[in-house]
Motif scaffolding. Structure first.
Motif, short mmCIF file in Angstrom:
data_model
loop_
_atom_site.label_atom_id
_atom_site.label_comp_id
_atom_site.label_asym_id
_atom_site.label_seq_id
_atom_site.Cartn_x
_atom_site.Cartn_y
_atom_site.Cartn_z
N LEU A 47 0.83 -1.20 0.00
CA LEU A 47 0.00 0.00 0.00
C LEU A 47 0.86 1.25 0.00
CD1 LEU A 47 -2.65 1.60 0.33
CD2 LEU A 47 -2.50 1.15 2.80
N LEU A 48 1.82 1.32 0.91
CA LEU A 48 2.68 2.51 1.01
C LEU A 48 3.54 2.69 -0.23
CD1 LEU A 48 3.76 2.16 4.75
CD2 LEU A 48 2.07 3.76 3.80
N MET A 49 4.04 1.60 -0.79
CA MET A 49 4.85 1.70 -2.00
C MET A 49 4.06 2.35 -3.12
SD MET A 49 6.54 -1.27 -4.42
CE MET A 49 4.97 -2.07 -4.63
N HIS A 50 2.81 1.94 -3.30
CA HIS A 50 2.00 2.51 -4.38
C HIS A 50 1.58 3.94 -4.08
CE1 HIS A 50 2.09 -1.57 -5.85
NE2 HIS A 50 1.72 -1.07 -7.00
N LEU A 51 1.35 4.27 -2.82
CA LEU A 51 1.08 5.67 -2.47
C LEU A 51 2.29 6.55 -2.75
CD1 LEU A 51 -0.97 5.26 0.85
CD2 LEU A 51 -1.85 5.99 -1.39
N LEU A 52 3.47 6.03 -2.44
CA LEU A 52 4.70 6.78 -2.72
C LEU A 52 4.89 7.00 -4.22
CD1 LEU A 52 7.11 5.09 -0.16
CD2 LEU A 52 6.46 7.52 -0.18
N LYS A 53 4.69 5.94 -4.98
CA LYS A 53 4.83 6.08 -6.43
C LYS A 53 3.79 7.06 -6.97
CE LYS A 53 4.72 1.73 -7.70
NZ LYS A 53 4.86 0.51 -8.51
N TRP A 54 2.60 7.02 -6.43
CA TRP A 54 1.54 7.94 -6.84
C TRP A 54 1.98 9.39 -6.63
CZ3 TRP A 54 -3.52 6.67 -8.55
CH2 TRP A 54 -4.37 7.76 -8.71
N GLN A 55 2.56 9.65 -5.45
CA GLN A 55 2.96 11.01 -5.12
C GLN A 55 4.22 11.46 -5.85
OE1 GLN A 55 3.02 12.00 -0.99
NE2 GLN A 55 3.69 14.09 -1.37
N TYR A 56 5.18 10.57 -5.97
CA TYR A 56 6.48 10.99 -6.48
C TYR A 56 6.70 10.69 -7.96
CZ TYR A 56 7.50 12.27 -1.76
OH TYR A 56 7.45 12.89 -0.54
N GLN A 57 5.73 10.12 -8.61
CA GLN A 57 5.75 9.96 -10.06
C GLN A 57 4.47 10.57 -10.62
OE1 GLN A 57 6.71 5.53 -10.21
NE2 GLN A 57 7.78 6.33 -12.01
N PRO A 58 4.29 11.89 -10.46
CA PRO A 58 3.02 12.51 -10.83
C PRO A 58 2.70 12.43 -12.32
CG PRO A 58 4.66 14.18 -10.35
CD PRO A 58 5.26 12.85 -9.97
N ASN A 59 3.70 12.30 -13.15
CA ASN A 59 3.47 12.29 -14.59
C ASN A 59 3.43 10.90 -15.18
OD1 ASN A 59 3.39 15.13 -14.65
ND2 ASN A 59 5.63 15.19 -14.67
N MET A 107 -5.26 4.49 4.74
CA MET A 107 -6.39 3.57 4.60
C MET A 107 -7.66 4.24 4.11
SD MET A 107 -5.56 0.44 5.28
CE MET A 107 -7.14 -0.32 5.65
N ALA A 108 -7.69 5.57 4.09
CA ALA A 108 -8.92 6.29 3.76
C ALA A 108 -9.31 6.07 2.30
CB ALA A 108 -8.75 7.77 4.03
N ALA A 109 -10.54 5.62 2.09
CA ALA A 109 -11.04 5.43 0.74
C ALA A 109 -10.97 6.76 0.00
CB ALA A 109 -12.48 4.93 0.78
N GLY A 110 -10.45 6.73 -1.19
CA GLY A 110 -10.36 7.93 -2.00
C GLY A 110 -9.14 8.79 -1.73
N PHE A 111 -8.32 8.42 -0.73
CA PHE A 111 -7.10 9.19 -0.49
C PHE A 111 -6.02 8.79 -1.47
CE2 PHE A 111 -2.83 9.36 1.42
CZ PHE A 111 -2.70 10.73 1.54
N PHE A 112 -5.57 9.76 -2.23
CA PHE A 112 -4.43 9.59 -3.13
C PHE A 112 -3.59 10.85 -2.97
CE2 PHE A 112 -7.84 7.05 -4.81
CZ PHE A 112 -7.22 5.83 -4.97
N PRO A 113 -2.34 10.72 -2.53
CA PRO A 113 -1.55 11.89 -2.18
C PRO A 113 -1.29 12.82 -3.36
CG PRO A 113 -0.21 9.90 -2.12
CD PRO A 113 -1.61 9.48 -2.40
N ASP A 114 -1.22 14.09 -3.02
CA ASP A 114 -0.89 15.10 -4.04
C ASP A 114 0.58 14.99 -4.39
OD1 ASP A 114 -3.46 16.17 -4.00
OD2 ASP A 114 -2.97 17.55 -2.37
N SER A 115 0.89 15.42 -5.57
CA SER A 115 2.29 15.46 -6.00
C SER A 115 2.95 16.67 -5.39
CB SER A 115 2.35 15.55 -7.52
OG SER A 115 1.65 14.49 -8.10
#
Length: 147
Positions: free
Chosen positions: A56-68, A138-146
């Motif tokens: 979960l954390l790995m994919h959240l990190l990639k989401w935030q740090y690979q915005p493009n 864990m929050a549904a719909g939470f995807f970190p901003d870049s």
């Protein structure tokens, strides 16, 4: 049917132990191996929590740090699947809840290492401490901003 040794056929041994418990034939139980297995089951539950948090954390990190990154939908699917599986795990084993801070602390460095490896980004790009609380992650719909 005779007793099956733990070392010979684990599956059959486990079924026999369950049947002996059901019949309250406590004197016939393989207590030593039952204790070991119960302790191992508990350890597996903790490891599963850490493993799912790591993904979960790995994919959240990639989401935030690979915005493009061109297609994030598979990350979103993985994030949602891990959230669902963690929720089910905690529902089945609520006693794991107090272990969440420790599990998060163990999972985060592994998640950073894997996110760096998969993204090609330097480890230095990622925060040294997990930037999200368990509740946020864990929050549904939470995807970190870049950044």
């Amino acid at each position: 049917m005779g007793a099956v040794a733990y070392e010979q056929d684990f599956h059959q041994w486990a079924l026999q132990q369950a049947e002996l418990l059901h019949k309250a034939a406590f004197e016939k139980l393989d207590v030593t191996n039952l204790i070991e297995e119960l302790q191992a089951m508990s350890a597996r539950e903790r490891r599963e929590l850490i493993s799912r948090l790591r993904v979960l954390l790995m994919h959240l990190l990639k989401w935030q740090y690979q915005p493009n990154y061109p297609i994030k939908t598979h990350w979103q699917t993985t994030i949602n699947n891990q959230r669902d599986d963690i929720s089910l795990l905690l529902e089945d084993s609520p006693s794991l809840s107090p272990k969440i801070p420790e599990a998060l602390a163990k999972a985060y460095p592994m998640a950073v290492r894997e996110a760096a490896q998969e993204s090609g980004l330097s480890l230095k790009v990622f925060p040294t401490e997990c930037p999200w609380t368990f509740e946020q992650a864990m929050a549904a719909g939470f995807f970190p901003d870049s950044d």
